[in-house]
Design an enzyme around this catalytic site. Sequence first.
Site, PDB file in Angstrom:
ATOM      1  N   LEU A  45      47.982  17.146 -66.400  1.00 61.24           N
ATOM      2  CA  LEU A  45      46.743  16.560 -66.942  1.00 61.24           C
ATOM      3  C   LEU A  45      46.694  15.090 -66.559  1.00 61.24           C
ATOM      4  O   LEU A  45      47.660  14.363 -66.807  1.00 61.24           O
ATOM      5  CB  LEU A  45      46.742  16.635 -68.478  1.00 61.24           C
ATOM      6  CG  LEU A  45      46.696  18.013 -69.135  1.00 61.24           C
ATOM      7  CD1 LEU A  45      46.885  17.870 -70.638  1.00 61.24           C
ATOM      8  CD2 LEU A  45      45.374  18.712 -68.835  1.00 61.24           C
ATOM      9  N   HIS A  46      45.593  14.671 -65.958  1.00 61.78           N
ATOM     10  CA  HIS A  46      45.455  13.228 -65.709  1.00 61.78           C
ATOM     11  C   HIS A  46      44.014  12.753 -65.664  1.00 61.78           C
ATOM     12  O   HIS A  46      43.761  11.559 -65.471  1.00 61.78           O
ATOM     13  CB  HIS A  46      46.166  12.829 -64.406  1.00 61.78           C
ATOM     14  CG  HIS A  46      45.453  13.282 -63.167  1.00 61.78           C
ATOM     15  ND1 HIS A  46      45.570  14.547 -62.663  1.00 61.78           N
ATOM     16  CD2 HIS A  46      44.608  12.630 -62.336  1.00 61.78           C
ATOM     17  CE1 HIS A  46      44.840  14.670 -61.568  1.00 61.78           C
ATOM     18  NE2 HIS A  46      44.235  13.515 -61.345  1.00 61.78           N
TER      19      HIS A  46
END
Length: 373
Positions: free
Chosen positions: A208-209
Site C-alpha cells: 500500500l502506498h
Amino acid sequence: MSCEMIHVLCVAGARPNLIKIKPVIDALDSVGATTTFLHTGQHYDDAMSGVFLDDLGLRKPDISLGVGSGTHAEQTAKVMVGLEPIVDELAPDAVVVVGDVNSTLGAAIVAAKAGVVVAHVEAGLRSRDWSMPEEVNRVVTDRVSDYLFAPSADAVSNLEAEGYRDDQIHLVGNVMVDSLLSNIERATGRDTLERLGLDAGRYALVTLHRPANVDDADVLESLMGVLDVVSREISVVFPVHPRTLSRLDSRKKPAGVALIEPCGYLDFLALEHGAALVMTDSGGIQEETTVLGVPCLTLRDNTERPITLVEGTNQLVGRSPERILEAVHNVLTNGWVKKSPGLWDGHSATRIAEILVANVAKQTLRPTDLKES
Ligand code: UD1
Ligand code: UDP
C-alpha cells in the site's frame, strides 16, 4: 543522420521507473542507438533504488540529479531545473520517459520545451480520477510527447479519443512484463520464502502506498484492521513503502501481519509468484500478478489498468472492510481464472527501440499537430 547516430536520453526516477527503463535501455543499445541513463533521484534509499540497479543489472546512472523528496511542485521543479542544462548540453535526438511519476512529468516538459522529441512509455493509461497525482502526470506527459507507446488496447482507445494522431500511437505491450519475464526464473530460484518463513501458496502479500490509502490516518487504520482479520485466516506479509512507514502508528500495528522493509525486485517477484493472493494499490503489481496468474485484489475504486480486470487476475475491491474481506474469502475458497493480455510477451522494449531508431531522425510532425477533426 544514420540509425547508429541516434542518441537517446533515458530518464528514470522512482522504483517502478527503474524496472521499466532497463529493457528499453537494453533494446536501444542492441539496435545501435547511443543511450544516456539519467536517474533523477526521486527515490534514493538503497531499498527503493540501489537494490533495483543490482537486481536488474541496470548500469550505474550516467547522470544523477539527486532531487530527493519534496512536495509535488518542489520535486517536479527540481527535476526540471536539473535536467534543462543537461538536455541543452547533450542535445539528444530523443528523451524517453516511463510511467507516471513526478520525474516523468518534469523530464517530459523540459525535453518538449527544448525542442527534443519525447517518447512516453506507458502512454494512454487513464484512471479518470483527477485526485490522483499520477493521472495529472499521465495526461500532461502524453500531451507533450511525440511518441506514445501504449501497453494495451484500452490505452490506445483513450489516446484516440483524446485526438492524438495515429502515427503518434504505437501499441507495443508492457515493458514491465519484459523485466518480469527476464527475471522470474532467477527470482524463484532464491530462498526468499524460506528466509521469511513462508510456505508457497499459503500467504497473502500486501503493498500500500497510494496517498488515498495511506495519507489519511483513519483510512490507513481501517485497512490495517482488515489485514489483521485476514491474518487470522492466512499469513500476511507486507513490505512497507517509505511513504506508508512514515504514517503507520506503531501502537496500532496488527500483531499477525509481518511488516517488513521494502523488498528488492527479485525477492518481491518471488513473493508475488508464491502468494495465494496479493492485496495492493500499486499499478505495476496489478500487471505482474496478471502475468503470473496470481489473484490480485486492488484496494482502490478505479484503475488505469482495466485490462488486468478483463484479461487478467485483478479485481477492484475498494476500501470497504466488508467488501475486501468478502473478496479475500471468495478467492481463497473458490479460486480464480488465469488469463493474460496479448503483446505482454517480453518483447515490448524491442518494438519501442525499433520504432524509435527507424523514425526519430525523420520526425516532422510534432505534438502540436493533433488529428484534424
Ligand atoms: C511515487 C510516485 C507514485 C509511484 C511511487 C512508486 C509521484 C507523484 N508518485 O510515490 O506514482 O507509484 O513513487 O513507489 O511521483 N521516501 C523515502 N525514501 C525514498 C523515497 C521516498 O523515505 O527513497 C519517502 C519520503 O518521505 C517521501 C515519501 O517517501 O516524502 C514519498 O516519496 P515520493 O517519491 O514523493 O512519492 P511516492 O509515494 O514514493
Ligand atoms: N516492488 C518491489 N519491492 C516491493 C514492492 C514493489 O520490487 O517491496 C516492485 C514490484 O514488483 C513492481 C514495482 O515495484 O515491479 C511496483 O512499484 P510501486 O508499487 O512502487 O509503484 P507503482 O507501480 O504503483 O507506480
